[in-house]
Scaffold this motif. Structure first.
Motif, short mmCIF file in Angstrom:
data_model
loop_
_atom_site.label_atom_id
_atom_site.label_comp_id
_atom_site.label_asym_id
_atom_site.label_seq_id
_atom_site.Cartn_x
_atom_site.Cartn_y
_atom_site.Cartn_z
N GLU A 219 -38.94 -18.40 -2.01
CA GLU A 219 -39.15 -17.73 -0.88
C GLU A 219 -38.69 -18.76 0.42
O GLU A 219 -38.22 -18.71 1.34
CB GLU A 219 -40.71 -17.46 -0.76
N ALA A 220 -39.24 -20.15 0.33
CA ALA A 220 -38.77 -21.27 0.84
C ALA A 220 -37.27 -21.53 1.13
O ALA A 220 -36.70 -21.77 2.39
CB ALA A 220 -39.58 -22.62 0.76
N ILE A 221 -36.75 -21.25 0.03
CA ILE A 221 -35.12 -21.39 0.26
C ILE A 221 -34.66 -20.21 0.82
O ILE A 221 -33.62 -20.58 1.68
CB ILE A 221 -34.64 -21.59 -1.37
N TRP A 222 -35.06 -19.09 0.62
CA TRP A 222 -34.43 -17.79 1.59
C TRP A 222 -34.66 -17.97 3.05
O TRP A 222 -33.67 -17.87 3.72
CB TRP A 222 -35.20 -16.70 0.80
N ASP A 223 -35.87 -18.55 3.28
CA ASP A 223 -36.41 -18.35 4.75
C ASP A 223 -35.50 -19.69 5.30
O ASP A 223 -35.40 -19.35 6.55
CB ASP A 223 -37.98 -18.75 5.03
N ALA A 224 -34.99 -20.74 4.62
CA ALA A 224 -34.28 -21.86 5.19
C ALA A 224 -32.85 -21.44 5.26
O ALA A 224 -31.99 -22.00 5.96
CB ALA A 224 -34.27 -22.96 4.11
N GLY A 225 -32.26 -20.08 4.85
CA GLY A 225 -31.08 -19.82 5.04
C GLY A 225 -30.36 -20.15 4.19
O GLY A 225 -28.93 -20.55 4.32
N GLU B 194 -39.44 -11.82 -7.96
CA GLU B 194 -39.23 -12.34 -6.72
C GLU B 194 -37.91 -12.42 -6.21
O GLU B 194 -37.87 -12.25 -5.10
CB GLU B 194 -39.72 -14.06 -6.78
N LEU B 195 -36.89 -12.50 -6.90
CA LEU B 195 -35.58 -12.41 -6.34
C LEU B 195 -35.44 -10.93 -5.80
O LEU B 195 -34.94 -10.80 -4.93
CB LEU B 195 -34.45 -12.40 -7.70
N SER B 196 -35.82 -10.01 -6.68
CA SER B 196 -35.71 -8.53 -6.41
C SER B 196 -36.45 -8.25 -5.07
O SER B 196 -35.90 -7.75 -3.91
CB SER B 196 -36.33 -7.65 -7.46
N GLU B 197 -37.63 -8.96 -4.81
CA GLU B 197 -38.49 -8.77 -3.68
C GLU B 197 -37.64 -9.38 -2.39
O GLU B 197 -37.57 -8.74 -1.35
CB GLU B 197 -39.99 -9.39 -3.64
N THR C 101 -38.69 -11.52 3.54
CA THR C 101 -40.03 -12.29 3.36
C THR C 101 -40.77 -11.83 4.59
O THR C 101 -40.32 -11.30 5.68
CB THR C 101 -39.99 -13.69 3.40
N ASP C 102 -42.06 -11.89 4.67
CA ASP C 102 -42.97 -11.15 5.79
C ASP C 102 -42.96 -12.32 7.03
O ASP C 102 -42.88 -11.72 7.96
CB ASP C 102 -44.39 -11.34 5.38
N ALA C 103 -42.93 -13.49 6.83
CA ALA C 103 -42.75 -14.46 7.90
C ALA C 103 -41.43 -15.09 8.17
O ALA C 103 -41.38 -16.12 8.90
CB ALA C 103 -44.02 -15.60 7.67
N PHE D 11 -34.42 -8.04 8.28
CA PHE D 11 -33.39 -7.36 7.08
C PHE D 11 -33.06 -8.18 6.09
O PHE D 11 -32.52 -9.22 6.51
CB PHE D 11 -32.61 -6.25 7.76
N ALA D 12 -33.13 -7.75 4.80
CA ALA D 12 -32.69 -8.71 3.82
C ALA D 12 -31.07 -9.11 3.79
O ALA D 12 -30.66 -10.03 3.70
CB ALA D 12 -33.03 -8.34 2.38
N GLN D 13 -30.43 -7.94 4.32
CA GLN D 13 -28.95 -7.86 4.33
C GLN D 13 -28.40 -8.83 5.50
O GLN D 13 -27.31 -9.10 5.50
CB GLN D 13 -28.28 -6.61 4.65
N ASP D 14 -29.42 -9.21 6.73
CA ASP D 14 -28.96 -10.38 7.55
C ASP D 14 -29.03 -11.96 6.96
O ASP D 14 -28.52 -12.68 7.78
CB ASP D 14 -29.79 -10.20 8.82
N HIS D 15 -29.36 -12.19 5.69
CA HIS D 15 -29.38 -13.57 5.22
C HIS D 15 -27.86 -13.77 5.14
O HIS D 15 -26.92 -12.98 4.66
CB HIS D 15 -29.88 -13.38 3.94
N PRO D 16 -27.62 -15.03 5.63
CA PRO D 16 -26.12 -15.55 5.63
C PRO D 16 -25.49 -15.77 4.10
O PRO D 16 -24.42 -15.59 3.68
CB PRO D 16 -26.22 -16.78 6.14
N HIS D 17 -26.25 -15.84 3.24
CA HIS D 17 -25.87 -15.77 1.80
C HIS D 17 -26.52 -14.57 0.77
O HIS D 17 -26.87 -14.57 -0.34
CB HIS D 17 -26.47 -17.12 0.92
N TYR D 18 -26.63 -13.56 1.31
CA TYR D 18 -27.04 -12.19 0.72
C TYR D 18 -26.11 -12.06 -0.39
O TYR D 18 -26.97 -11.61 -1.39
CB TYR D 18 -27.01 -11.15 1.70
N ALA D 19 -25.01 -11.98 -0.51
CA ALA D 19 -24.26 -11.73 -1.65
C ALA D 19 -24.47 -12.63 -2.75
O ALA D 19 -24.50 -12.16 -3.88
CB ALA D 19 -22.78 -11.72 -1.39
#
Length: 79
Positions: free
Chosen positions: A19-25, A41-44, A50-52, A57-65
């Motif tokens: 979650e912290a790695i995801w939030d850091a982009g 957790e990967l699926s969520e 994440t909430d905070a 949207f999850a698809q907006d993450h720069p490394h979504y793929a």
């Protein structure tokens, strides 16, 4: 009788948590691609973000793929 005042506890992400790695982009770590208990957790993260976090949207993450690749490769192939 005395009362004990406890500071409110806040959930803090460990620096190595997904979650912290995801939030850091950042892209997922190497161990996220291996089968294990972190698959849920990967699926969520991949579907709901994440909430905070900074990504509504999850698809907006720069490394979504790459996160989706980690989700697919973390599936236990022995089942």
């Amino acid at each position: 009788m005395s009362t004990i005042r406890r500071r409110t506890r806040q959930r803090l992400n460990a620096p190595e948590s997904l979650e912290a790695i995801w939030d850091a982009g950042l892209p997922p770590p190497e161990w996220a691609f291996l089968p294990g208990d972190h698959r849920e957790e990967l699926s969520e993260l991949a579907f709901f973000s994440t909430d905070a976090g900074p990504y509504i949207f999850a698809q907006d993450h720069p490394h979504y793929a790459e996160w989706m690749q980690a989700l697919h490769s973390s599936r236990d192939r022995q089942a």
